[in-house]
Design an enzyme around this catalytic site. Structure first.
Site, PDB file in Angstrom:
ATOM      1  N   ARG A  53      73.603  45.429  81.473  1.00 20.66           N
ATOM      2  CA  ARG A  53      72.222  45.888  81.229  1.00 20.66           C
ATOM      3  C   ARG A  53      71.457  44.804  80.472  1.00 20.66           C
ATOM      4  NH1 ARG A  53      71.237  48.876  76.966  1.00 20.66           N
ATOM      5  NH2 ARG A  53      73.000  50.265  77.245  1.00 20.66           N
ATOM      6  N   LYS A 202      58.103  44.803  98.298  1.00 20.34           N
ATOM      7  CA  LYS A 202      57.171  44.439  99.359  1.00 20.34           C
ATOM      8  C   LYS A 202      57.452  43.009  99.852  1.00 20.34           C
ATOM      9  CE  LYS A 202      55.772  48.472  98.060  1.00 20.34           C
ATOM     10  NZ  LYS A 202      54.723  48.654  97.074  1.00 20.34           N
TER      11      LYS A 202
HETATM   12  C1  LIG Z   1      54.540  49.364  95.928  1.00 27.24           C
HETATM   13  C2  LIG Z   1      53.636  48.857  94.872  1.00 27.24           C
HETATM   14  C3  LIG Z   1      53.904  49.067  93.508  1.00 27.24           C
HETATM   15  C4  LIG Z   1      55.082  49.896  93.040  1.00 27.24           C
HETATM   16  O1  LIG Z   1      56.290  49.321  93.362  1.00 27.24           O
HETATM   17  P1  LIG Z   1      57.647  50.145  93.660  1.00 27.24           P
HETATM   18  O2  LIG Z   1      58.609  49.043  93.928  1.00 27.24           O
HETATM   19  O3  LIG Z   1      57.389  51.042  94.814  1.00 27.24           O
HETATM   20  O4  LIG Z   1      57.949  50.917  92.420  1.00 27.24           O
HETATM   21  C5  LIG Z   1      53.044  48.518  92.586  1.00 27.24           C
HETATM   22  N1  LIG Z   1      51.958  47.823  92.962  1.00 27.24           N
HETATM   23  C6  LIG Z   1      51.658  47.608  94.261  1.00 27.24           C
HETATM   24  C7  LIG Z   1      50.441  46.820  94.615  1.00 27.24           C
HETATM   25  C8  LIG Z   1      52.475  48.110  95.262  1.00 27.24           C
HETATM   26  O5  LIG Z   1      52.160  47.904  96.550  1.00 27.24           O
END
Ligand SMILES: *Cc1c(COP(=O)(O)O)cnc(C)c1O
Length: 385
Positions: A53, A202
């Site tokens: 951690r 993403k």
């Molecule tokens: C998806 C997203 C998040 C959150 O991320 P997670 O990995 O789903 O927790 C934050 N900001 C933007 C612009 C996103 O597209």
């Protein structure tokens, strides 16, 4: 290979933070799938590690890689993008004010308004495409300015240098959610931001197979606070996920180039289509902040937002008919996705706020992947026929 900041993005993407494994020569950083590390005497640790951690070699390699890609000194990784966002919010205390851009990721909106509001942190929503709006929203309690650019789903582009310039005068910390651009297209630290936030889920991950988040900063004091919070709150990514992200960053520059090329072609095709009322893409000269995008981004990204002429009926029909584009939430993967923000990703945004932003029933968001663009355009053509 030892990289330095003068190396090009692609060289750093492939090599930064990674050395051949000292025991075997393995070129790829091993998955150190271990929770703990053996000590030779109480408190005497071999190397730098005692408990995963706190720190783990695979995660450290990823963190060093991401720091290099954003041009920062330090990076920390999290179990998700919202966990990274929450860590930044924990730099604030009850009574503080946070200024948030109005068209923000739905989960960010929910975290600020429904979780941290209860802890006495006030959030003010501002259209940051006009820097005067930011200036007006600042009061003596303002602690943090949260910028997301390009925004989701309206793809507004906020002038990072202008907003961070105002913040600096008032000694307010700034954080830029750089998820839509990725470190290849935009580096907010170089434009004056204190912290960069990513949903690695993403573009950084790029293969729609893992959830993760990251924060990057060059400020040693902020880094120490965030590192303490990472250890104390424990929202760290799994070690296998760290390996997947290290593998993904090696192709980030190549993927982003193709996302940008494909999205530009798709945006131009849709802009000329009779069923489409309007296309929003930072790479079109019709985009209201096209000049700002050109100034601060290396390319215009893979996200395209469109308004269909016949509202819900037309958008539902299109979304049911696509064959290559998959109807799904999320974005940034190699495969093309399409979705309906009002019903799907932005359903948690209050209806009046959605209406103010223009998230209507005819609005459709595309995450243009890296398939052959002629096939993508043919798919859109048949779906809109
Ligand atoms: C998806 C997203 C998040 C959150 O991320 P997670 O990995 O789903 O927790 C934050 N900001 C933007 C612009 C996103 O597209």
């Amino acid at each position: 290979m030892k990289t330095n900041p003068e190396h090009g993005f692609g060289t750093r993407a492939i090599h930064a933070g990674q050395q051949p494994d000292p025991t075997t020569g393995a070129i790829i950083t091993p998955i150190y799938q271990t929770s703990t590390f053996v000590q030779s005497s109480p408190g005497v640790i071999k190397g730098e590690y005692d408990y995963s951690r706190a720190a783990n070699p695979t995660r450290d390699a990823l963190q060093a890689n991401l720091a290099s890609l954003e041009g920062g000194r330090h990076a920390l990784c999290y179990a998700s993008g919202v966990a990274a966002t929450g860590a930044v919010l924990h730099l604030c205390s009850a009574g503080d004010r946070v200024i948030l851009c109005d068209d923000v990721y739905g989960g960010t909106n929910r975290l600020f308004h429904r979780v941290f509001a209860q802890l006495g942190i006030e959030t003010v929503l501002v259209d940051m495409t006009r820097v005067e709006n930011v200036r007006k929203a600042i009061n003596e309690h303002t602690k943090l300015i949260w910028i997301e650019t390009p925004t989701n789903p309206m793809l507004k582009v906020i002038d990072i240098e202008a907003v961070t310039g105002v913040a600096r005068k008032h000694r307010i910390t700034t954080c830029v959610d750089n998820t839509f651009a990725s470190p290849y297209l935009q580096n907010p630290l170089r434009l004056g931001a204190d912290i960069v936030c990513h949903s690695m889920t993403k573009y950084i991950g790029g293969h729609s197979d893992a959830i993760g988040g990251a924060l990057v900063t060059s400020d040693d004091e902020i880094h120490q606070k965030l590192k303490f919070l990472q250890l104390s709150e424990g929202a760290v990514p799994g070690i296998f996920e760290c390996f997947l992200y290290l593998r993904s960053t090696k192709t980030l520059h190549v993927r982003m180039e193709r996302h940008c090329q494909n999205a530009q072609r798709v945006a131009e095709y849709l802009a000329a289509h009779a069923a489409i009322e309007k296309v929003i893409y930072p790479g079109l000269t019709s985009h209201p902040q096209h000049a700002t995008a050109k100034k601060q981004m290396r390319g215009f990204g893979g996200m395209v937002t469109i308004y269909l002429k016949n509202g819900l009926e037309a958008s539902r029909r299109m979304l049911e008919r696509v064959q290559i584009f998959a109807l799904a939430e999320s974005l940034g993967g190699v495969e093309s996705l399409i979705e309906h923000p009002a019903i799907m990703t932005h359903a948690s945004v209050p209806p009046d706020q959605r209406a103010r932003l223009g998230i209507s029933d005819g609005l459709v968001r595309l995450s243009v992947g890296i398939e052959d663009v002629d096939d993508l355009i043919a798919d859109l053509k048949q779906a809109l026929a």
